[in-house]
Write an enzyme that holds these catalytic residues in place. Structure first.
Site, short mmCIF file in Angstrom:
data_model
loop_
_atom_site.label_atom_id
_atom_site.label_comp_id
_atom_site.label_asym_id
_atom_site.label_seq_id
_atom_site.Cartn_x
_atom_site.Cartn_y
_atom_site.Cartn_z
N GLY A 1 0.39 -1.22 0.01
CA GLY A 1 0.03 0.01 -0.66
C GLY A 1 0.71 1.24 -0.04
N ASP B 1 -1.07 -12.32 7.14
CA ASP B 1 -2.44 -12.01 6.45
C ASP B 1 -3.81 -11.79 8.07
OD1 ASP B 1 -5.35 -11.98 5.76
OD2 ASP B 1 -4.59 -14.21 4.36
N ALA C 1 -5.46 -2.43 4.42
CA ALA C 1 -7.18 -2.24 4.60
C ALA C 1 -8.37 -2.63 2.73
CB ALA C 1 -7.86 -0.93 4.79
N THR D 1 -9.21 -1.61 0.20
CA THR D 1 -10.13 -0.02 0.17
C THR D 1 -10.66 0.16 -1.47
OG1 THR D 1 -7.78 0.49 -1.12
CG2 THR D 1 -8.67 0.68 1.57
N ASP E 1 -11.78 9.11 6.58
CA ASP E 1 -13.02 9.97 6.47
C ASP E 1 -14.35 9.62 6.31
OD1 ASP E 1 -11.82 10.36 4.22
OD2 ASP E 1 -13.14 11.22 3.08
N TYR F 1 -18.12 0.39 3.28
CA TYR F 1 -16.27 1.00 3.10
C TYR F 1 -16.47 1.19 4.58
CZ TYR F 1 -12.45 3.37 3.20
OH TYR F 1 -10.62 2.99 3.03
N LYS G 1 -15.16 0.85 8.38
CA LYS G 1 -13.61 1.03 8.18
C LYS G 1 -14.14 1.35 10.68
CE LYS G 1 -10.20 2.04 7.11
NZ LYS G 1 -8.61 1.48 7.67
#
Length: 293
Positions: free
Chosen positions: A10, A35, A59, A61, A101, A124, A128
């Site tokens: 990432g 993992d 994550a 995403t 956000d 999503y 999160k």
């Protein structure tokens, strides 16, 4: 000081790896050796490396795909985050967890601070938020950093998409009624380093624990961001295109995006004595890296 970082490929993990020095080593790990959905791999990595802390930068995403792939999103963003936090708690080390956000509705008219009510609008965001709660429940020694609009010279992101499409088209239609702060991944990495320095200096401290907002200074819209990208690109002899501002209604997506993704960062700045640079400064450095040749 050795720090494990999840999400090896990432943008944030790669930016942290680039910060490794004689005083701090960021060891980035990913599947299959680590993992987050398999707790035994977490425990093994922590036992082998004996890190001072762990940064959970991995994550799920894919915001739109999550709408039809809820099980996978929650497996990584909620259950995986909880697994990481539990493993760090067992080892007696702190966790720095990266969030988003998207935990907010986006309807507020001013930047969100850490005390504002959360109200995710899609899978999503819900996954999160569930991850934040799992981390906080599993390890009291946690720092949860909400950031937004992440980009870098590597991986898939808005800047690279604009440059690619700008080579193919003269005019691009870009949403202008969603506002936030583009945040350069290397600046996020520097902010995380500041957090880790504070935690290391005062491991039993209380005020560094909790949720913080960490984004670059300033704000813009996606259309404004695109215009800035092409202006910086043109100055370096790269691709350029004219941006036509459109509304969110003109560009429907499976997942709802927050109209307001602006995050107030005063708490982060006060606690960690660190301020991320302005978003235009980060963009300039990113474009230097992308168009250096």
């Amino acid at each position: 000081m050795k720090i494990i970082v999840t999400g090896r490929d990432g943008q944030v993990a790669r930016s942290l790896a680039a910060l490794s020095s004689e005083t701090i080593e960021f060891v980035t790990l990913g599947r299959p050796e680590l993992d987050v959905t398999k707790p035994e791999t977490l425990r093994r990595a922590i036992a082998e490396l004996a890190p001072a802390a762990l940064v959970n930068a991995g994550a799920y995403t894919a915001v739109d795909k999550a709408e039809s792939d809820q099980e996978a999103a929650f497996a990584v963003n909620r259950d995986g985050a909880g697994n990481v936090a539990a493993a760090t708690a067992e080892a007696g080390i702190p966790i720095v967890h990266i969030s988003t956000d998207y935990v907010f509705s986006g309807t507020k008219s001013v930047p969100y601070d850490e005390t504002d009510a959360v109200e995710p609008q899609g899978v999503y965001g819900h996954s999160k938020l569930a991850g934040e709660r799992a981390v906080a429940a599993a390890n009291p020694a946690h720092v949860i950093l909400r950031t937004a609009w992440v980009y870098s010279p590597f991986g898939a992101n808005f800047v690279k998409t604009m440059l690619r499409v700008g080579k193919e088209r003269d005019v691009l239609r870009v949403v202008a009624d969603q506002h936030g702060t583009p945040t350069y991944a290397p600046d996020i990495a520097a902010g995380i380093a500041a957090v880790l320095a504070r935690v290391a200096a005062e491991p039993e401290g209380a005020d560094w624990r909790g949720i913080f907002h960490m984004v670059a200074a300033g704000e813009t819209s996606w259309a404004g961001f695109a215009e800035a990208i092409f202006a910086e690109s043109a100055r370096r002899g790269g691709p350029s295109a004219r941006v036509e501002p459109i509304t969110t209604a003109d560009y429907p997506t499976p997942a709802r995006r927050p109209a307001n993704s602006r995050l107030a960062t005063a708490k982060f700045q006060r606690t960690f004595d660190h301020t991320l640079p302005a978003w235009r400064d980060g963009l300039s450095r990113c474009m230097d890296a992308l168009l250096a040749e």
